[in-house]
Structure formats: C-alpha cells, structure tokens
Design an enzyme around this catalytic site. Structure first.
Site, PDB file in Angstrom:
ATOM      1  N   LYS A  13      -4.946   3.693   5.519  1.00 12.57           N
ATOM      2  CA  LYS A  13      -4.517   5.221   4.064  1.00 12.57           C
ATOM      3  C   LYS A  13      -5.929   4.633   2.880  1.00 12.57           C
ATOM      4  CE  LYS A  13      -2.299   0.101   3.389  1.00 12.57           C
ATOM      5  NZ  LYS A  13      -2.702  -0.036   4.198  1.00 12.57           N
ATOM      6  N   ARG A  88       4.223  -3.233  -1.619  1.00 19.45           N
ATOM      7  CA  ARG A  88       4.355  -3.713  -0.810  1.00 19.45           C
ATOM      8  C   ARG A  88       6.297  -4.424  -0.313  1.00 19.45           C
ATOM      9  NH1 ARG A  88      -1.568  -4.011  -0.487  1.00 19.45           N
ATOM     10  NH2 ARG A  88      -2.172  -4.771   2.017  1.00 19.45           N
ATOM     11  N   ARG A 127     -14.226  -3.423  10.620  1.00 21.08           N
ATOM     12  CA  ARG A 127     -13.896  -2.613   9.487  1.00 21.08           C
ATOM     13  C   ARG A 127     -15.268  -3.330   8.456  1.00 21.08           C
ATOM     14  NH1 ARG A 127      -9.019  -1.550   5.945  1.00 21.08           N
ATOM     15  NH2 ARG A 127      -8.866  -3.813   5.562  1.00 21.08           N
ATOM     16  N   ARG A 158     -14.742  -7.699   4.481  1.00 21.49           N
ATOM     17  CA  ARG A 158     -13.623  -8.720   3.828  1.00 21.49           C
ATOM     18  C   ARG A 158     -13.662  -9.697   3.768  1.00 21.49           C
ATOM     19  NH1 ARG A 158      -9.293  -4.170   2.551  1.00 21.49           N
ATOM     20  NH2 ARG A 158      -7.643  -5.580   2.708  1.00 21.49           N
ATOM     21  N   ARG A 169      -1.033 -10.615   8.693  1.00 21.96           N
ATOM     22  CA  ARG A 169      -1.235  -9.798   7.634  1.00 21.96           C
ATOM     23  C   ARG A 169      -0.490  -8.573   7.666  1.00 21.96           C
ATOM     24  NH1 ARG A 169      -7.198  -8.097   6.938  1.00 21.96           N
ATOM     25  NH2 ARG A 169      -6.631  -6.286   5.449  1.00 21.96           N
TER      26      ARG A 169
HETATM   27  P1  AMP Z   1      -5.179  -4.656   0.787  1.00 18.09           P
HETATM   28  O1  AMP Z   1      -6.591  -4.030   0.707  1.00 18.09           O
HETATM   29  O2  AMP Z   1      -4.428  -3.043   0.509  1.00 18.09           O
HETATM   30  O3  AMP Z   1      -5.392  -4.904   2.757  1.00 18.09           O
HETATM   31  O4  AMP Z   1      -4.726  -6.239   0.511  1.00 18.09           O
HETATM   32  C1  AMP Z   1      -5.810  -6.650   0.529  1.00 18.09           C
HETATM   33  C2  AMP Z   1      -4.761  -8.495   0.314  1.00 18.09           C
HETATM   34  O5  AMP Z   1      -4.600  -7.684  -1.429  1.00 18.09           O
HETATM   35  C3  AMP Z   1      -3.410  -8.729   1.104  1.00 18.09           C
HETATM   36  O6  AMP Z   1      -3.896  -8.512   2.486  1.00 18.09           O
HETATM   37  C4  AMP Z   1      -2.325  -8.669  -0.819  1.00 18.09           C
HETATM   38  O7  AMP Z   1      -3.246  -9.947  -0.462  1.00 18.09           O
HETATM   39  C5  AMP Z   1      -3.985  -8.318  -2.012  1.00 18.09           C
HETATM   40  N1  AMP Z   1      -2.424  -7.543  -1.922  1.00 18.09           N
HETATM   41  C6  AMP Z   1      -2.720  -6.332  -1.885  1.00 18.09           C
HETATM   42  N2  AMP Z   1      -1.918  -5.116  -2.692  1.00 18.09           N
HETATM   43  C7  AMP Z   1      -0.524  -5.708  -2.893  1.00 18.09           C
HETATM   44  C8  AMP Z   1       0.732  -5.485  -2.993  1.00 18.09           C
HETATM   45  N3  AMP Z   1       1.311  -4.277  -3.481  1.00 18.09           N
HETATM   46  N4  AMP Z   1       1.245  -7.095  -3.518  1.00 18.09           N
HETATM   47  C9  AMP Z   1       0.574  -8.235  -3.571  1.00 18.09           C
HETATM   48  N5  AMP Z   1      -0.495  -8.365  -2.529  1.00 18.09           N
HETATM   49  C10 AMP Z   1      -1.010  -8.031  -2.706  1.00 18.09           C
END
Ligand code: AMP
Length: 213
Positions: A13, A88, A127, A158, A169
C-alpha cells in the site's frame, strides 16, 4: 481526486501510494507514518503509542481520526488525498464517511492490494525504509541491507516488522480490516489489484490505467 488503499500489512500500500502521489501530485496520508512521527517525538503519548504499535495492535479510533481529519482539512489536500492505512475497521470507515460528507467530498477509488500471505511475511520481515526520503527496499529481494545508504539517508527497519508482530498484525487485519472490503464493494468503488512476486511497476500501471480511464 480522493483515493484509498486497502490491503494487509506488507501488501505494498505504501509503495503504491507514493507512486500515485508522484503521478497525480496529491499527498499520501499514512496513519502509520503519522503515528511513527509521534513515537519519535519522545512525548508520553509517543511512548504509549510505541508499546501498542510494537505489539501489532491498533491504536484508538479517536486518535487516528483526529490525525486524519487534521490532514484532510489542511490546504495540502485541497486537490485530493491518498489514504494509506486508514480506515482499518468498520467504525473508522463509518467515521470517515461522516467526515467526508461534512466536507462535501467523496472517495472515488478504493484499491485493494491482494497478495498471498507467505509473500506478505517476507515483505514485512525484509522491509527497510530510508529514514530521510521514505524509500522502501527489501533485504530478501534487493542488494540493500539495514544501515546502507539510500543516497539521501540510511535504511532502517521498523520495530514492528519482526515475524511475531507481523503474524499478529495479519490476524488483526483479517479480523478487523477485511470486513471493510465488503463496505466499499457495496459502494461500487472497490478495485481488486492482485500482486505477486513481480515488482510494483505492473501494479502501478494497472492502478494508473483505472484512474485515467
Ligand atoms: P502501518 O504503517 O500502516 O503498517 O501501521 C503501523 C501500526 O500503526 C499498526 O500496526 C497500528 O498499530 C498503527 N495504526 C496505523 N494506522 C492505524 C489505524 N487506522 N487505526 C489504528 N491503528 C493504526
């Protein structure tokens, strides 16, 4: 033009959002990036967020909605935006509808990036991201390694890209995020983009063609 990317962690994404950002000159809003910026600030809230994120759980709907709402209503987004990582869950999707209704705008395209689970795990665990420009590479599929220079900055991993957290996740994704697919399918704006071992270029081409047509 307002676009939304859906897909499991590591589906690509972020990579596709960045490409569409460049192609159409509209900003990417990544809730993960906004939250990581908050964790780097050293604030008490940042410390709490770090714990939640490193376990693979979601942070509160209220907080992410506040972050997204601030971005969407900023001047940067007057010509549109690309949502990456939000909504989400169904509650966030409904809150987004209310917010966009108030602003009299709508999402025109939802792209679901569909990638097999075994590939997803490799994508996440390998990654690495440039700490300066945000460019993404993968230790399994390229010659770049953590600590290498990208030209602008250094590739870092990360904290939540280890196998245990990634598995968590993925479970949270299937329980909470997958139901959103039907939500957008019913609105008739969902496009399923099937990804695989080939690079991101073919997917970008498919997405750009859908938007331009
Ligand atoms: P990402 O970079 O999109 O994979 O997000 C990393 C982490 O940030 C996720 O595993 C969640 O802990 C938190 N996070 C990101 N976006 C959201 C969201 N829309 N709602 C809740 N937690 C989020």
């Amino acid at each position: 033009m307002n676009v939304l990317f859906l897909g499991a962690p590591g589906s690509g994404k972020g990579t596709q959002s960045k490409k569409i950002e460049t192609e159409f000159n509209i900003p990417q809003i990544s809730t993960g990036d906004l939250l990581r910026a908050e964790t780097a600030s050293g604030s008490k809230m940042g410390e709490d967020l770090k714990k939640i994120m490193s376990s693979g759980k979601f942070v509160s709907d209220e907080l992410v909605l506040k972050l997204v709402s601030k971005k969407i209503t900023s001047d940067d987004c007057s010509n549109g935006f690309i949502l990456d990582g939000f909504p989400r869950n169904l509650s966030q999707a409904s809150s987004l509808d209310v917010l966009l209704n108030d602003l009299n705008v709508a999402i025109e395209y939802v792209f679901l990036i569909d990638v097999p689970t075994d590939l997803i795990i490799k994508r996440c665990v390998g990654r690495i991201t440039c700490d300066t420009c945000g460019k993404i590479e993968n230790e399994y599929f390229s010659d770049f390694r953590e600590g290498d220079s990208c030209g602008e900055g250094v590739y870092v991993k990360r904290a939540d890209d280890n196998e245990e957290t990634v598995t968590n996740r993925l479970r949270v994704y299937s329980e909470q995020t997958e139901p959103i697919i039907e939500f957008y399918e019913k609105k008739g704006i969902l496009h399923r983009i099937v990804g695989g071992e080939d690079g991101p270029e073919r997917l970008t081409e498919e997405i750009v063609t859908i938007i331009k047509n």
